[in-house]
Design a protein around this motif. Sequence first.
Motif, PDB file in Angstrom:
ATOM      1  N   LEU A 107       0.886  -1.295   0.067  1.00 34.07           N
ATOM      2  CA  LEU A 107      -0.086   0.165  -0.165  1.00 34.07           C
ATOM      3  C   LEU A 107       0.839   1.332  -0.220  1.00 34.07           C
ATOM      4  N   GLN A 108       0.252   2.065  -0.456  1.00 34.12           N
ATOM      5  CA  GLN A 108       0.966   3.515  -0.412  1.00 34.12           C
ATOM      6  C   GLN A 108       0.095   4.785   0.186  1.00 34.12           C
ATOM      7  N   CYS A 109      -1.002   5.157  -0.733  1.00 33.67           N
ATOM      8  CA  CYS A 109      -1.903   5.925   0.209  1.00 33.67           C
ATOM      9  C   CYS A 109      -2.875   5.369   0.990  1.00 33.67           C
ATOM     10  N   GLY A 110      -3.247   3.853   0.553  1.00 30.02           N
ATOM     11  CA  GLY A 110      -3.908   3.089   1.566  1.00 30.02           C
ATOM     12  C   GLY A 110      -5.334   3.423   1.559  1.00 30.02           C
ATOM     13  N   PHE A 111      -5.868   4.265   0.497  1.00 29.99           N
ATOM     14  CA  PHE A 111      -7.105   4.468   0.056  1.00 29.99           C
ATOM     15  C   PHE A 111      -7.720   3.216  -0.308  1.00 29.99           C
ATOM     16  N   CYS A 112      -7.235   2.629  -1.242  1.00 29.41           N
ATOM     17  CA  CYS A 112      -7.742   1.004  -1.344  1.00 29.41           C
ATOM     18  C   CYS A 112      -7.688   0.143  -0.709  1.00 29.41           C
ATOM     19  N   THR A 113      -7.010   0.058   0.323  1.00 26.61           N
ATOM     20  CA  THR A 113      -6.497  -0.861   1.270  1.00 26.61           C
ATOM     21  C   THR A 113      -7.610  -1.788   1.914  1.00 26.61           C
ATOM     22  N   PRO A 114      -8.512  -0.766   2.579  1.00 26.57           N
ATOM     23  CA  PRO A 114      -9.516  -1.738   3.506  1.00 26.57           C
ATOM     24  C   PRO A 114     -10.340  -2.598   2.540  1.00 26.57           C
ATOM     25  N   GLY A 115     -10.860  -1.949   1.436  1.00 26.17           N
ATOM     26  CA  GLY A 115     -11.682  -2.900   0.588  1.00 26.17           C
ATOM     27  C   GLY A 115     -10.957  -4.187   0.163  1.00 26.17           C
ATOM     28  N   ILE A 116      -9.604  -4.147  -0.168  1.00 23.28           N
ATOM     29  CA  ILE A 116      -8.675  -5.264  -0.629  1.00 23.28           C
ATOM     30  C   ILE A 116      -8.633  -6.195   0.355  1.00 23.28           C
ATOM     31  N   LEU A 117      -8.260  -5.821   1.554  1.00 17.35           N
ATOM     32  CA  LEU A 117      -8.247  -6.523   2.759  1.00 17.35           C
ATOM     33  C   LEU A 117      -9.323  -7.447   3.131  1.00 17.35           C
ATOM     34  N   MET A 118     -10.547  -6.986   3.043  1.00 18.42           N
ATOM     35  CA  MET A 118     -11.721  -7.546   3.286  1.00 18.42           C
ATOM     36  C   MET A 118     -12.145  -8.487   2.165  1.00 18.42           C
ATOM     37  N   SER A 119     -11.743  -8.120   0.907  1.00 21.44           N
ATOM     38  CA  SER A 119     -11.991  -9.205   0.044  1.00 21.44           C
ATOM     39  C   SER A 119     -11.355 -10.255   0.161  1.00 21.44           C
ATOM     40  N   PHE A 120      -9.859 -10.237   0.522  1.00 26.08           N
ATOM     41  CA  PHE A 120      -9.012 -11.321   0.692  1.00 26.08           C
ATOM     42  C   PHE A 120      -9.336 -12.101   1.822  1.00 26.08           C
ATOM     43  N   THR A 121      -9.888 -11.356   2.666  1.00 26.76           N
ATOM     44  CA  THR A 121     -10.111 -12.254   4.090  1.00 26.76           C
ATOM     45  C   THR A 121     -11.168 -13.112   4.005  1.00 26.76           C
ATOM     46  N   ASP A 122     -12.206 -12.808   3.056  1.00 25.62           N
ATOM     47  CA  ASP A 122     -13.313 -13.874   2.820  1.00 25.62           C
ATOM     48  C   ASP A 122     -12.708 -14.722   1.641  1.00 25.62           C
ATOM     49  N   PHE A 123     -11.915 -14.253   0.928  1.00 24.72           N
ATOM     50  CA  PHE A 123     -11.415 -15.165  -0.364  1.00 24.72           C
ATOM     51  C   PHE A 123     -10.535 -16.113   0.413  1.00 24.72           C
TER      52      PHE A 123
END
Length: 170
Positions: A106-122
């Motif tokens: 991550l850099q700015c981190g704006f996308c990060t919460p959504g990506i973390l939650m998608s991969f938590t499920d995946f």
Amino acid sequence: MRRVTRDQRATVKVKLNGRLVSGDAEPRMLLSDFIRHSLGATGTHVGCEHGVCGCCTVLLDGVAVRSCLTLAMQADGREISTVESLAANDGALNSLQQAFRNNHALQCGFCTPGILMSFTDFLKRHPHPSEEEVVEVLSGHICRCTGYAGIIAAVLEAAGSQNAKTGETL
Ligand code: FES
Ligand code: FES
């Protein structure tokens, strides 16, 4: 789901990150706005608001959903997990978050919460993902900063460390 008229507000009760909470919502209120503005969990980000960027992804009853494409009232009586649920109470990162840190995912981190939650499920459903599978899931997210390589490496590292903890082998 209860019946309400177009302008009528109703109380929506959910279990948010393990805590029973409630807030008022109009019938057209998005779950993303409800989580952020009514429940104050601002870790969930909002970008495109039409299902493209993925940054608003949360878990609804354990399944990743776009909270900008879900109405608050659809979550009534259900369980929501947001990015705030991932770290331990003392702030220790979970294995997926730690892998993101290790791999500069991550850099700015704006996308990060959504990506973390998608991969938590995946990763729950696919504990031994191939790189191609990770890329396919990641295609549902937009990141303006990283070029995605660090994110892919992080997810694969997290899968490996989670499997090592449970004693599974690839
Ligand atoms: S804000 Fe929900 S997908 Fe972009
Ligand atoms: S880290 Fe900036 S948008 Fe992904």
